[in-house]
Design a protein around this motif. Structure first.
Motif, PDB file in Angstrom:
ATOM      1  N   LYS A 122       0.947   6.942  -1.335  1.00  0.00           N
ATOM      2  CA  LYS A 122       0.966   5.688  -2.152  1.00  0.00           C
ATOM      3  C   LYS A 122       1.763   5.916  -3.433  1.00  0.00           C
ATOM      4  CE  LYS A 122      -3.297   4.040  -0.154  1.00  0.00           C
ATOM      5  NZ  LYS A 122      -4.790   3.758  -0.412  1.00  0.00           N
ATOM      6  N   ARG A 123       2.608   7.031  -3.635  1.00  0.00           N
ATOM      7  CA  ARG A 123       3.153   7.399  -4.907  1.00  0.00           C
ATOM      8  C   ARG A 123       4.688   7.088  -4.588  1.00  0.00           C
ATOM      9  NH1 ARG A 123       3.400  12.742  -7.728  1.00  0.00           N
ATOM     10  NH2 ARG A 123       4.539  12.272  -9.604  1.00  0.00           N
ATOM     11  N   ALA A 172       0.848  -1.324  -0.053  1.00  0.00           N
ATOM     12  CA  ALA A 172       0.018  -0.024  -0.135  1.00  0.00           C
ATOM     13  C   ALA A 172       1.013   1.143   0.041  1.00  0.00           C
ATOM     14  CB  ALA A 172      -0.771   0.109   1.295  1.00  0.00           C
ATOM     15  N   TYR A 173       2.112   1.225   0.618  1.00  0.00           N
ATOM     16  CA  TYR A 173       2.910   2.377   0.831  1.00  0.00           C
ATOM     17  C   TYR A 173       4.355   1.987   0.433  1.00  0.00           C
ATOM     18  CZ  TYR A 173      -1.192   4.537   3.001  1.00  0.00           C
ATOM     19  OH  TYR A 173      -2.459   5.069   3.203  1.00  0.00           O
TER      20      TYR A 173
END
Length: 177
Positions: free
Chosen positions: A89-90, A20-21
């Motif tokens: 999340k990027r 997710a991260y």
């Protein structure tokens, strides 16, 4: 319908395989560092005391830094900032959580209201902290802090730009305490 179902399942499987991260680890930067920066002014070289403390917290980290600037008559100006950064999340990016919503969530400030918009990124041995301000006349001021750690040494490079012109370029050398 079969193709649509297979495509949906492939997308879902891909989402399960990706964390997710995906933020880069903050571990090499965690700690307290202190040192000096020699700054060239119109009247000569000025020595500033610089310190930074970086701590892990939740899905991110906080950066607390202080600069002590000598002034005329033996006085000192102290600038101190503490910002919480939260993984997004990027890539290896972190958003600044500088205020809380009515639900307690940390969110960035609004640059169109005169507040700084801050974010951070980790690339290799360097933690980058960026700050952008929208000026009264609609221009911009941009600040970059590059904190590079090698063992117990941290080199901090600070640059400030306004509308594309460099206003400050300062390098500080700090030691882990």
């Amino acid at each position: 319908m079969y193709r649509l179902t297979v495509a949906f399942l492939l997308v879902m499987a891909g989402n399960l395989a990706v964390p997710a991260y995906s933020a880069a680890p903050i571990d090499p930067f965690v700690g307290a560092f202190a040192g000096e920066a020699n700054v060239e002014t119109g009247t000569g070289i000025q020595t500033r005391k610089v310190s930074v403390t970086i701590e892990k917290s939740g899905r991110g980290f906080s950066v607390d830094w202080t600069t002590r600037i000598p002034k005329a008559g033996g006085k000192r100006k102290t600038n101190r900032f503490k910002i919480q950064f939260i993984a997004v999340k990027r890539g290896p990016l972190y958003a600044a959580g500088m205020r809380r919503t009515m639900f307690g969530k940390l969110v960035p400030l609004d640059p169109l209201q005169g507040d700084p918009y801050m974010w951070a990124a980790i690339r290799g041995p360097t933690l980058f902290v960026y700050g952008m301000h929208v000026t009264e006349d609609g221009g911009y001021e941009f600040q970059v802090y590059e904190r590079t750690v090698k063992g117990d040494d941290m080199t901090v490079v600070f640059k400030r730009f306004r509308d594309g012109r460099i206003l400050k370029d300062i390098t500080a050398h700090l030691i882990r305490e």
